[in-house]
Design an enzyme around this catalytic site. Structure first.
Site, PDB file in Angstrom:
ATOM      1  N   GLY A  12      19.583  -0.483  16.415  1.00 51.23           N
ATOM      2  CA  GLY A  12      19.554  -1.600  17.357  1.00 51.23           C
ATOM      3  C   GLY A  12      20.796  -2.472  17.334  1.00 51.23           C
ATOM      4  N   SER A  13      21.936  -1.923  16.892  1.00 45.49           N
ATOM      5  CA  SER A  13      23.153  -2.755  16.884  1.00 45.49           C
ATOM      6  C   SER A  13      23.621  -3.061  18.300  1.00 45.49           C
ATOM      7  CB  SER A  13      24.272  -2.074  16.077  1.00 45.49           C
ATOM      8  OG  SER A  13      24.737  -0.914  16.734  1.00 45.49           O
ATOM      9  N   ASN A  14      23.354  -2.149  19.234  1.00 42.25           N
ATOM     10  CA  ASN A  14      23.694  -2.456  20.643  1.00 42.25           C
ATOM     11  C   ASN A  14      22.754  -3.522  21.196  1.00 42.25           C
ATOM     12  OD1 ASN A  14      25.927  -0.878  22.059  1.00 42.25           O
ATOM     13  ND2 ASN A  14      24.990   0.683  20.800  1.00 42.25           N
ATOM     14  N   ASN A 103      22.293   3.060  30.502  1.00 41.49           N
ATOM     15  CA  ASN A 103      22.344   3.765  29.221  1.00 41.49           C
ATOM     16  C   ASN A 103      23.773   3.730  28.682  1.00 41.49           C
ATOM     17  OD1 ASN A 103      21.320   5.572  27.113  1.00 41.49           O
ATOM     18  ND2 ASN A 103      22.635   7.112  28.057  1.00 41.49           N
ATOM     19  N   HIS A 105      26.396   5.870  26.309  1.00 43.89           N
ATOM     20  CA  HIS A 105      26.606   7.169  25.659  1.00 43.89           C
ATOM     21  C   HIS A 105      27.906   7.106  24.848  1.00 43.89           C
ATOM     22  CE1 HIS A 105      26.067  11.454  25.023  1.00 43.89           C
ATOM     23  NE2 HIS A 105      27.350  11.596  25.258  1.00 43.89           N
ATOM     24  N   GLU A 143      17.769  11.003  36.901  1.00 45.49           N
ATOM     25  CA  GLU A 143      16.778  11.905  36.306  1.00 45.49           C
ATOM     26  C   GLU A 143      17.435  13.023  35.498  1.00 45.49           C
ATOM     27  OE1 GLU A 143      14.181  11.353  40.228  1.00 45.49           O
ATOM     28  OE2 GLU A 143      13.298  12.816  38.867  1.00 45.49           O
ATOM     29  N   GLU A 175      31.432   0.155  21.877  1.00 47.61           N
ATOM     30  CA  GLU A 175      30.141   0.024  22.577  1.00 47.61           C
ATOM     31  C   GLU A 175      29.658  -1.423  22.562  1.00 47.61           C
ATOM     32  OE1 GLU A 175      27.119   2.676  21.095  1.00 47.61           O
ATOM     33  OE2 GLU A 175      28.638   4.154  20.575  1.00 47.61           O
TER      34      GLU A 175
HETATM   35  C1  GRF Z   1      24.903   4.371  19.709  1.00 49.83           C
HETATM   36  O1  GRF Z   1      25.913   5.142  19.141  1.00 49.83           O
HETATM   37  C2  GRF Z   1      24.739   4.741  21.158  1.00 49.83           C
HETATM   38  O2  GRF Z   1      25.942   5.146  21.758  1.00 49.83           O
HETATM   39  C3  GRF Z   1      23.820   5.901  21.109  1.00 49.83           C
HETATM   40  O3  GRF Z   1      22.933   5.643  20.037  1.00 49.83           O
HETATM   41  C4  GRF Z   1      23.538   4.746  19.140  1.00 49.83           C
HETATM   42  C5  GRF Z   1      22.668   3.537  19.045  1.00 49.83           C
HETATM   43  O4  GRF Z   1      23.064   2.758  17.993  1.00 49.83           O
HETATM   44  N1  GRF Z   1      23.131   6.036  22.359  1.00 49.83           N
HETATM   45  P1  GRF Z   1      22.291   1.371  17.755  1.00 49.83           P
HETATM   46  O5  GRF Z   1      20.810   1.692  17.570  1.00 49.83           O
HETATM   47  O6  GRF Z   1      22.509   0.541  18.984  1.00 49.83           O
HETATM   48  O7  GRF Z   1      22.919   0.786  16.539  1.00 49.83           O
END
Ligand code: GRF
Length: 223
Positions: A12-14, A103, A105, A143, A175
């Site tokens: 969940g760092s994002n 999303n 990636h 999709e 990210e």
């Molecule tokens: C990130 O590397 C993102 O690009 C991928 O999954 C990872 C999620 O990391 N989709 P976090 O859970 O947000 O730390």
């Protein structure tokens, strides 16, 4: 104030980067995170949500069809953010939130994307291919896995001595700066998905404007 639901399977760092970004926006924030959903009961993303008294729901893989959509409706969700969510989102939900589901990636799509390409597998594939450039891609969800219209990308150099861990860490730093601005822009409506299936508006961190010829954008990671 747009209402965001975040789906996350892991650390969940994002999610945290998005929460911190919206906090920094203060009263001018265009949205707020109302709900965090994970397919894993032990996902640290749920702990991050609980720490801020946000709704944090474990939706197990065996949950009945329609459970996700009901939950999103219950919280009157405007925007769905997939932040490291490893499950396929049911097609009816993707269709309903077309242009309102994002999303992240950890590579430069369409390269190194598609079914089964997630987490470390992506970085291992980049290294195995000998690519000199990877990066982060934020896109609207369609999709087809990882094939939705791209909102923003930012390049990340691949070092000769990189491992999947060192590359993942460098991409993750990017990210954390790119995703919140994309979520912000879609919430504000400054970036939209047109009926033509193309992205319109003012792109956050448009690399074309700050690219190799342009001024050294403060965003460029210190490489
Ligand atoms: C990130 O590397 C993102 O690009 C991928 O999954 C990872 C999620 O990391 N989709 P976090 O859970 O947000 O730390």
């Amino acid at each position: 104030m747009r209402r965001i639901a975040v789906l996350a399977s892991g650390n969940g760092s994002n999610l945290q980067a998005i929460l911190d970004h919206l906090d920094r926006q203060g009263s001018s924030a265009p949205a707020q995170v109302m709900l965090v959903i994970s397919d894993r009961a032990d996902a640290y993303a749920l702990a991050r949500a609980r720490r801020r008294d946000l709704a944090a729901t474990h939706l197990s893989r065996s949950a009945p069809e329609g459970a996700l959509e009901s939950l999103l409706d219950e919280y009157q969700t405007d925007l769905v953010v997939l932040a490291g969510y490893l499950r396929l989102v049911p097609a009816p939900v993707v269709r309903r939130w077309t242009g309102r589901m994002l999303n992240m990636h950890p590579a430069l799509l369409p390269a190194f994307g598609g079914h089964g390409m997630y987490g470390h597998r992506v970085h291992e594939a980049v290294l195995a291919a000998g690519a000199r450039l990877s990066g982060a891609t934020v896109h609207f969800v369609s999709e087809q896995f990882d094939r939705g219209p791209i909102i923003a990308q930012w390049p990340v150099p691949v070092h000769l001595d990189d491992t999947a861990d060192t590359l993942a860490e460098r991409v993750l730093r990017v990210e954390h700066r790119l995703f919140p601005w994309c979520v912000d822009a879609v919430a504000r409506g400054t970036v939209t998905l047109g009926a033509d299936g193309r992205v319109h508006g003012t792109l956050p961190y448009d690399f074309a404007r700050f690219g190799v010829e342009g001024p050294r954008h403060p965003f460029v990671p210190d490489e």
